[in-house]
Design a protein around this motif. Sequence first.
Motif, PDB file in Angstrom:
ATOM      1  N   PHE A 224       0.624  -1.083  -0.158  1.00 22.36           N
ATOM      2  CA  PHE A 224       0.296   0.067  -0.018  1.00 22.36           C
ATOM      3  C   PHE A 224       0.883   1.160  -0.082  1.00 22.36           C
ATOM      4  O   PHE A 224       1.207   1.986   0.984  1.00 22.36           O
ATOM      5  CB  PHE A 224      -0.952  -0.014   1.111  1.00 22.36           C
ATOM      6  CG  PHE A 224      -2.024  -1.005   1.299  1.00 22.36           C
ATOM      7  CD1 PHE A 224      -3.314  -0.772   0.470  1.00 22.36           C
ATOM      8  CD2 PHE A 224      -1.669  -2.563   1.540  1.00 22.36           C
ATOM      9  CE1 PHE A 224      -4.107  -1.938   0.653  1.00 22.36           C
ATOM     10  CE2 PHE A 224      -2.478  -3.398   1.625  1.00 22.36           C
ATOM     11  CZ  PHE A 224      -3.835  -3.152   0.996  1.00 22.36           C
TER      12      PHE A 224
ATOM     13  N   TYR B 176       2.293   4.883  -0.056  1.00 18.89           N
ATOM     14  CA  TYR B 176       1.440   6.219   0.472  1.00 18.89           C
ATOM     15  C   TYR B 176       2.604   7.270   0.754  1.00 18.89           C
ATOM     16  O   TYR B 176       3.367   6.805   1.861  1.00 18.89           O
ATOM     17  CB  TYR B 176       0.874   6.043   1.786  1.00 18.89           C
ATOM     18  CG  TYR B 176       0.077   7.010   2.281  1.00 18.89           C
ATOM     19  CD1 TYR B 176      -1.426   7.237   2.003  1.00 18.89           C
ATOM     20  CD2 TYR B 176       0.361   8.020   3.525  1.00 18.89           C
ATOM     21  CE1 TYR B 176      -2.089   8.311   2.443  1.00 18.89           C
ATOM     22  CE2 TYR B 176      -0.259   8.858   3.613  1.00 18.89           C
ATOM     23  CZ  TYR B 176      -1.497   9.201   3.399  1.00 18.89           C
ATOM     24  OH  TYR B 176      -2.245  10.360   4.007  1.00 18.89           O
ATOM     25  N   TYR B 177       2.779   8.050  -0.004  1.00 26.23           N
ATOM     26  CA  TYR B 177       3.645   9.228   0.166  1.00 26.23           C
ATOM     27  C   TYR B 177       3.300  10.496  -0.767  1.00 26.23           C
ATOM     28  O   TYR B 177       2.374  10.478  -1.550  1.00 26.23           O
ATOM     29  CB  TYR B 177       5.239   8.493  -0.390  1.00 26.23           C
ATOM     30  CG  TYR B 177       5.170   7.948  -1.776  1.00 26.23           C
ATOM     31  CD1 TYR B 177       5.090   8.818  -2.831  1.00 26.23           C
ATOM     32  CD2 TYR B 177       5.079   6.573  -2.056  1.00 26.23           C
ATOM     33  CE1 TYR B 177       5.220   8.497  -4.220  1.00 26.23           C
ATOM     34  CE2 TYR B 177       4.776   6.065  -3.245  1.00 26.23           C
ATOM     35  CZ  TYR B 177       5.082   6.996  -4.551  1.00 26.23           C
ATOM     36  OH  TYR B 177       5.079   6.399  -5.750  1.00 26.23           O
TER      37      TYR B 177
ATOM     38  N   ASN C 188       2.781  13.357  -3.104  1.00 31.87           N
ATOM     39  CA  ASN C 188       3.094  13.207  -4.710  1.00 31.87           C
ATOM     40  C   ASN C 188       3.848  14.352  -5.141  1.00 31.87           C
ATOM     41  O   ASN C 188       3.787  15.312  -5.098  1.00 31.87           O
ATOM     42  CB  ASN C 188       1.519  13.734  -5.264  1.00 31.87           C
ATOM     43  CG  ASN C 188       1.437  13.777  -6.749  1.00 31.87           C
ATOM     44  OD1 ASN C 188       2.298  13.616  -7.461  1.00 31.87           O
ATOM     45  ND2 ASN C 188       0.269  14.393  -7.226  1.00 31.87           N
TER      46      ASN C 188
ATOM     47  N   ILE D 243      -1.374  13.526  -1.967  1.00 35.56           N
ATOM     48  CA  ILE D 243      -0.817  12.206  -1.571  1.00 35.56           C
ATOM     49  C   ILE D 243      -0.862  11.121  -2.806  1.00 35.56           C
ATOM     50  O   ILE D 243      -1.735  11.076  -3.436  1.00 35.56           O
ATOM     51  CB  ILE D 243      -1.553  11.625  -0.389  1.00 35.56           C
ATOM     52  CG1 ILE D 243      -1.009  12.720   1.019  1.00 35.56           C
ATOM     53  CG2 ILE D 243      -0.944  10.295   0.143  1.00 35.56           C
ATOM     54  CD1 ILE D 243       0.408  12.713   1.413  1.00 35.56           C
ATOM     55  N   TYR D 244       0.102  10.441  -2.979  1.00 34.95           N
ATOM     56  CA  TYR D 244       0.042   9.283  -3.905  1.00 34.95           C
ATOM     57  C   TYR D 244      -0.290   8.309  -3.122  1.00 34.95           C
ATOM     58  O   TYR D 244       0.390   7.763  -2.085  1.00 34.95           O
ATOM     59  CB  TYR D 244       1.402   9.241  -4.530  1.00 34.95           C
ATOM     60  CG  TYR D 244       1.215   7.728  -5.477  1.00 34.95           C
ATOM     61  CD1 TYR D 244       0.667   7.620  -6.703  1.00 34.95           C
ATOM     62  CD2 TYR D 244       1.791   6.620  -4.848  1.00 34.95           C
ATOM     63  CE1 TYR D 244       0.657   6.695  -7.461  1.00 34.95           C
ATOM     64  CE2 TYR D 244       1.682   5.538  -5.569  1.00 34.95           C
ATOM     65  CZ  TYR D 244       1.251   5.354  -6.836  1.00 34.95           C
ATOM     66  OH  TYR D 244       1.041   4.191  -7.544  1.00 34.95           O
ATOM     67  N   GLN D 245      -1.485   7.405  -3.450  1.00 36.36           N
ATOM     68  CA  GLN D 245      -1.933   6.352  -2.564  1.00 36.36           C
ATOM     69  C   GLN D 245      -2.259   5.614  -3.684  1.00 36.36           C
ATOM     70  O   GLN D 245      -2.997   5.573  -4.659  1.00 36.36           O
ATOM     71  CB  GLN D 245      -2.972   6.622  -1.603  1.00 36.36           C
ATOM     72  CG  GLN D 245      -3.499   5.468  -0.904  1.00 36.36           C
ATOM     73  CD  GLN D 245      -4.532   6.334   0.315  1.00 36.36           C
ATOM     74  OE1 GLN D 245      -5.273   7.396  -0.031  1.00 36.36           O
ATOM     75  NE2 GLN D 245      -4.572   5.499   1.287  1.00 36.36           N
TER      76      GLN D 245
END
Length: 271
Positions: free
Chosen positions: A130, A132-133, A135, A151-153
């Motif tokens: 998963f 999550y960091y 963008n 956020i890139y998720q």
Amino acid sequence: MVAQIQELEAQHWVKTRSSLDPSESTFLIWKGKIYAFIPGEKKQLLFKMLGLSVSRCIPTAEGSWDFTSRELTYYLNPQTDEVLTKWENPWTGETVPVIHVANNPVQGKFKGNFPAQVDGDSTTFVFDIFPYYPNPLAEDPKFAEYSPNPIYQAAELFKLTVPTADLFNTALSSVSQLKLSWDRIGQWLPWMKMGDRPGQLIYSAVGSKVNGLAELPPLLQDEINNRIPLYKKAPKALIDGEDMTSWLYFQKHFQAYLAGEIFPLPQAEEF
């Protein structure tokens, strides 16, 4: 028979994902479909896809393995299977260039034990990841129409099944067979120019290992032989710097995208 969870050594995972022989480049391919999943709307098949990873594992003095690879995925017309160079966005009506996945490098380190589901003759490695960091595009105003989320998720769900006997056969540097299942839930790709529209992409793919370039699907062989020969082999050693992603590739080649160039951009062979 119910599969038993066993802790296997890193070398068993290396034989599965790549090869114990650091001189070998190992090809793994996948194909599948990509759907739009939007609240209140029926599913829509946007693309078929065809891709590969060419990888290498290099043993270290500490008993771990350095993993280095390059990845390609092509977005195909869902009716004709042809490679898309442009795509008409059904929500905006705008036609945009298509940026296929050309991630170089994708790297990591394999160490310790890897849990696996051992079910008699077959063993399955399961990885639910998963990401999550932040963008990398979010803070630049010029990307507001392309990828404004801070956020890139995503969710990436992998299952790799191999013959159990191959894992413990010391004569083999790599498993003789592999079945891959890969599902992904992700954000709109930046090149789709969806802005902050609600919805996600659903990826559903299956794959396998192949014995070298000559066993790749013709489309991938043609692209590698004629446009991107860099992907004939995995990197010879770890490459300094961060992993390439579709978001970073878009950022790096934004001007080429605006100019309507054909992706992936040509990349010469590494000698």
